[in-house]
Design an enzyme around this catalytic site. Structure first.
Site, short mmCIF file in Angstrom:
data_model
loop_
_atom_site.label_atom_id
_atom_site.label_comp_id
_atom_site.label_asym_id
_atom_site.label_seq_id
_atom_site.Cartn_x
_atom_site.Cartn_y
_atom_site.Cartn_z
N HIS A 90 0.83 -1.14 0.01
CA HIS A 90 0.04 -0.07 0.06
C HIS A 90 1.02 1.29 -0.04
O HIS A 90 1.97 1.17 0.37
CB HIS A 90 -0.93 -0.07 1.20
N CYS A 105 -2.77 0.63 9.77
CA CYS A 105 -3.56 -0.06 9.17
C CYS A 105 -4.71 -0.41 10.48
O CYS A 105 -5.76 -1.03 10.19
CB CYS A 105 -3.00 -1.70 8.75
C1 CIR Z 1 -3.68 -7.63 3.65
O1 CIR Z 1 -2.60 -8.12 3.08
O2 CIR Z 1 -4.48 -7.11 3.28
C2 CIR Z 1 -3.33 -7.89 5.16
N1 CIR Z 1 -2.80 -8.86 5.51
C3 CIR Z 1 -2.64 -6.66 5.69
C4 CIR Z 1 -3.49 -5.21 5.49
C5 CIR Z 1 -2.35 -4.06 5.82
N2 CIR Z 1 -3.13 -2.70 5.59
C6 CIR Z 1 -2.67 -1.58 5.39
O3 CIR Z 1 -1.36 -1.71 5.15
N3 CIR Z 1 -3.28 -0.59 5.37
#
Ligand code: CIR
Length: 254
Positions: A161, A248
């Site tokens: 991201h 997150c």
């Molecule tokens: C994913 O791959 O969607 C989750 N394991 C981690 C999401 C992390 N979110 C973020 O960086 N905003």
């Protein structure tokens, strides 16, 4: 200044969360302790924290930041870019309707995860990644413009991201690492460079004049503190194992 935050307790199913990190499985008990500590730190920064119940159906649902973009004028419910997460947005609308009258929604063929969106005042940088496409980002920009704000795209090559590698700390200070250090879009900021060996710490969060940074990244901490910020270290090792960072784990509201 932020007044509130929304978080979601991780479920045991987090052990089957999405990851590319190759750091092993998270320890659930430790994750719960770290999550509780994260909530305490947000409270220390003056936020009232709403804690959503764990949802075992969605292993990655503790990463609430991705499900909505919250602005001063409106909330935009995203369309998550990976099938195992796509249902996570369903109940967030109810939660947000307590705080927002203007709630918009990204629709197919758009995909957007709000981890790809960085707020700088009333302008929003939107990363185009494996999880956010141009259709989704375009819809977000239309909504932003409807409420007097603006947005621009930033193409990503490697990062999960946008905010995996960049964080705006107000006062024109931008923490950045890796591919984001050289993006033309960011060259007018005062860039606080995070070295590759501490790149995880680039996902830090400004909360009411404090900066939350992950524990265990001493050079990053000195860099941020030297720019005049009071830092708070938070241990989030178990969430890192699922590619999740500090930002997150919460949705922050004005
Ligand atoms: C994913 O791959 O969607 C989750 N394991 C981690 C999401 C992390 N979110 C973020 O960086 N905003």
């Amino acid at each position: 200044m932020f007044k509130r935050a929304i978080v979601r307790t991780p479920g045991e199913s987090m052990l089957s969360g999405l990851t590319t990190a190759k750091l092993g499985l998270p320890n659930y008990e430790k994750a719960l302790v770290q999550h509780a500590e994260y909530i305490k730190v947000l409270e220390e920064c003056g936020l009232k924290v709403s804690i959503l119940e764990k949802n075992e159906q969605y292993p990655d649902s503790t990463f609430v930041e991705d499900v909505a973009l919250l602005t001063k004028e409106c909330a935009i419910i995203t369309k998550l870019g990976t099938p195992s997460r796509s249902g996570e947005t369903v109940e967030i609308k109810n939660e947000l309707s307590d705080y927002y009258t203007n709630i918009e929604k990204v629709r197919e063929p758009g995909i957007v995860e709000a981890g790809d969106i960085m707020m700088v005042g009333s302008h929003f940088y939107i990363g185009i990644s494996a999880r956010t496409n141009e259709s989704g980002a375009g819809q977000v920009i239309e909504y932003l413009e409807k409420y007097g704000m603006s947005g621009t795209l930033v193409k990503l090559d490697k990062m999960l991201h946008l905010k995996t590698g960049v964080a705006y700390l107000e006062q024109n200070n931008l923490v950045a690492t890796g591919e984001l250090l050289t993006k033309e879009e960011f060259q007018n900021f005062n860039i606080l460079k995070i070295d590759d060996d501490e790149s995880y710490a680039a996902n830090c969060v400004w909360v009411n004049d404090r900066v939350l940074i992950p524990k265990g990244y001493p050079k990053a901490r000195v860099t941020i503190a030297s720019a005049g910020y009071s830092t708070i270290e938070v241990e989030v090792s178990e969430f890192r194992k699922l590619d999740g960072g500090l930002s997150c784990l919460s949705l922050r509201l004005f």
